[in-house]
Design a protein around this motif. Structure first.
Motif, PDB file in Angstrom:
ATOM      1  N   SER A 134       2.308  16.592   1.635  1.00 20.77           N
ATOM      2  CA  SER A 134       1.613  17.529   2.161  1.00 20.77           C
ATOM      3  C   SER A 134       0.632  17.255   2.892  1.00 20.77           C
ATOM      4  CB  SER A 134       0.712  18.353   0.827  1.00 20.77           C
ATOM      5  OG  SER A 134      -0.178  17.233   0.347  1.00 20.77           O
ATOM      6  N   ASP A 135       0.110  18.231   3.695  1.00 20.87           N
ATOM      7  CA  ASP A 135      -0.985  17.798   4.748  1.00 20.87           C
ATOM      8  C   ASP A 135      -2.282  16.959   4.172  1.00 20.87           C
ATOM      9  OD1 ASP A 135       0.406  19.152   6.702  1.00 20.87           O
ATOM     10  OD2 ASP A 135      -0.727  20.987   6.673  1.00 20.87           O
ATOM     11  N   ALA A 136      -2.679  17.420   2.715  1.00 18.40           N
ATOM     12  CA  ALA A 136      -3.640  16.686   2.161  1.00 18.40           C
ATOM     13  C   ALA A 136      -3.061  15.241   1.689  1.00 18.40           C
ATOM     14  CB  ALA A 136      -3.712  17.466   0.795  1.00 18.40           C
ATOM     15  N   MET A 137      -2.025  14.903   1.348  1.00 20.82           N
ATOM     16  CA  MET A 137      -1.512  13.873   1.420  1.00 20.82           C
ATOM     17  C   MET A 137      -1.402  12.938   2.592  1.00 20.82           C
ATOM     18  SD  MET A 137      -0.606  11.577  -1.206  1.00 20.82           S
ATOM     19  CE  MET A 137      -0.222  12.330  -2.640  1.00 20.82           C
ATOM     20  N   ARG A 138      -0.852  13.453   3.915  1.00 20.96           N
ATOM     21  CA  ARG A 138      -1.053  13.021   4.901  1.00 20.96           C
ATOM     22  C   ARG A 138      -2.361  12.437   5.296  1.00 20.96           C
ATOM     23  NH1 ARG A 138       3.980  12.507   6.819  1.00 20.96           N
ATOM     24  NH2 ARG A 138       5.657  14.046   6.184  1.00 20.96           N
ATOM     25  N   ALA A 139      -3.368  13.417   5.448  1.00 27.11           N
ATOM     26  CA  ALA A 139      -4.940  13.338   5.441  1.00 27.11           C
ATOM     27  C   ALA A 139      -5.209  12.147   4.770  1.00 27.11           C
ATOM     28  CB  ALA A 139      -5.570  14.513   5.353  1.00 27.11           C
ATOM     29  N   ARG A 140      -5.151  11.877   3.534  1.00 26.44           N
ATOM     30  CA  ARG A 140      -5.584  10.864   2.667  1.00 26.44           C
ATOM     31  C   ARG A 140      -5.150   9.638   3.200  1.00 26.44           C
ATOM     32  NH1 ARG A 140      -4.208  10.227  -3.689  1.00 26.44           N
ATOM     33  NH2 ARG A 140      -4.976   8.242  -3.981  1.00 26.44           N
ATOM     34  N   SER A 160      -4.939   4.649   7.614  1.00 24.90           N
ATOM     35  CA  SER A 160      -4.440   3.336   7.506  1.00 24.90           C
ATOM     36  C   SER A 160      -2.927   3.690   7.228  1.00 24.90           C
ATOM     37  CB  SER A 160      -5.011   2.417   6.439  1.00 24.90           C
ATOM     38  OG  SER A 160      -4.700   2.984   4.958  1.00 24.90           O
ATOM     39  N   THR A 161      -2.172   2.547   7.111  1.00 24.20           N
ATOM     40  CA  THR A 161      -0.845   2.480   6.529  1.00 24.20           C
ATOM     41  C   THR A 161      -0.578   2.985   5.228  1.00 24.20           C
ATOM     42  OG1 THR A 161      -0.504   0.175   6.407  1.00 24.20           O
ATOM     43  CG2 THR A 161      -0.005   1.023   8.589  1.00 24.20           C
ATOM     44  N   GLY A 162      -1.930   2.978   4.485  1.00 27.59           N
ATOM     45  CA  GLY A 162      -1.614   3.248   3.022  1.00 27.59           C
ATOM     46  C   GLY A 162      -3.163   3.161   2.282  1.00 27.59           C
ATOM     47  N   VAL A 205       0.882  -1.165  -0.033  1.00 28.46           N
ATOM     48  CA  VAL A 205       0.015  -0.113   0.204  1.00 28.46           C
ATOM     49  C   VAL A 205       0.931   1.127  -0.101  1.00 28.46           C
ATOM     50  CG1 VAL A 205      -1.948  -1.247   1.335  1.00 28.46           C
ATOM     51  CG2 VAL A 205      -0.237   0.013   2.531  1.00 28.46           C
ATOM     52  N   PHE A 206       0.107   2.352  -0.101  1.00 23.36           N
ATOM     53  CA  PHE A 206       0.947   3.590  -0.325  1.00 23.36           C
ATOM     54  C   PHE A 206       0.854   4.130   0.947  1.00 23.36           C
ATOM     55  CE2 PHE A 206       2.304   4.327  -4.442  1.00 23.36           C
ATOM     56  CZ  PHE A 206       1.355   3.675  -5.385  1.00 23.36           C
ATOM     57  N   THR A 207       1.978   5.027   1.478  1.00 24.20           N
ATOM     58  CA  THR A 207       1.904   5.645   2.888  1.00 24.20           C
ATOM     59  C   THR A 207       2.555   7.158   2.454  1.00 24.20           C
ATOM     60  OG1 THR A 207       2.318   5.484   5.196  1.00 24.20           O
ATOM     61  CG2 THR A 207       4.066   4.891   3.702  1.00 24.20           C
ATOM     62  N   PRO A 208       2.252   8.042   3.345  1.00 25.02           N
ATOM     63  CA  PRO A 208       3.139   9.319   2.898  1.00 25.02           C
ATOM     64  C   PRO A 208       4.547   9.142   3.124  1.00 25.02           C
ATOM     65  CG  PRO A 208       1.267   9.553   4.774  1.00 25.02           C
ATOM     66  CD  PRO A 208       1.487   8.081   4.383  1.00 25.02           C
ATOM     67  N   GLY A 209       5.141  10.068   2.128  1.00 26.93           N
ATOM     68  CA  GLY A 209       6.363  10.028   2.374  1.00 26.93           C
ATOM     69  C   GLY A 209       7.091  11.226   2.823  1.00 26.93           C
TER      70      GLY A 209
END
Length: 160
Positions: free
Chosen positions: A142-148, A152-154, A134-138
């Motif tokens: 951004s805050d939007a990506m972290r919120a997405r 979960s872990t991705g 799965v994808f997880t924030p790198g």
């Protein structure tokens, strides 16, 4: 290059590749068609348009002109790194066609057997097209990506 979605690697890759012709021109070069005139004839493309597109690939560091033959092009390491993308995209396209409708297929050069490329994790050798990846924030998310990805872990379906 201005990426519309700054922290999305898919958006960055799509914008980097740009025109569909990038993949077609790389396919030509990987197949050994490296001369400008041979590409023009094979693709039946306007020479000015072909020159513009090849110049753009040279400027982006995907192709380089060969010193021994300036009208010939060769992939750079960056260009060669796109070959797996072409192989998997072509294989995906072939899966959507009836066998009789395929214009080309990827085969093992030694055996002639049709190959089906898959993407695997270099460290484990396991396919990454499962829900186990799965994808997880790198770090630059951004805050939007972290919120997405906060729930979960991705991503929940393992999809891109």
């Amino acid at each position: 290059m201005t990426v519309r979605i700054k922290d999305c690697p898919l958006a960055a890759a799509a914008e980097f590749i740009g025109e569909w012709s990038t993949l077609v021109l790389l396919h030509e070069v990987f197949d050994g068609i490296t001369d400008f005139e041979a590409m023009r004839e094979n693709l039946r493309i306007d020479p000015d348009l072909l020159r513009t597109r090849l110049d753009a690939l040279v400027a982006r560091g995907v192709l380089e002109r060969r010193d021994d033959a300036p009208s010939h092009y060769a992939p750079t390491p960056l260009g060669r790194s796109l070959r797996p993308v072409l192989l998997t995209l072509a294989a995906w396209g072939n899966r959507e066609l009836p066998p009789a409708g395929r214009g080309m297929i990827l085969v093992d050069a030694r055996t002639g057997e049709e190959a089906e490329p898959v993407v695997v994790d270099r460290h484990t050798g396991r396919r990454v097209d499962t829900e186990e990846y799965v994808f997880t924030p790198g770090p630059a998310a951004s805050d939007a990506m972290r919120a997405r990805f906060s729930k979960s872990t991705g991503s929940t379906n393992g999809a891109a």
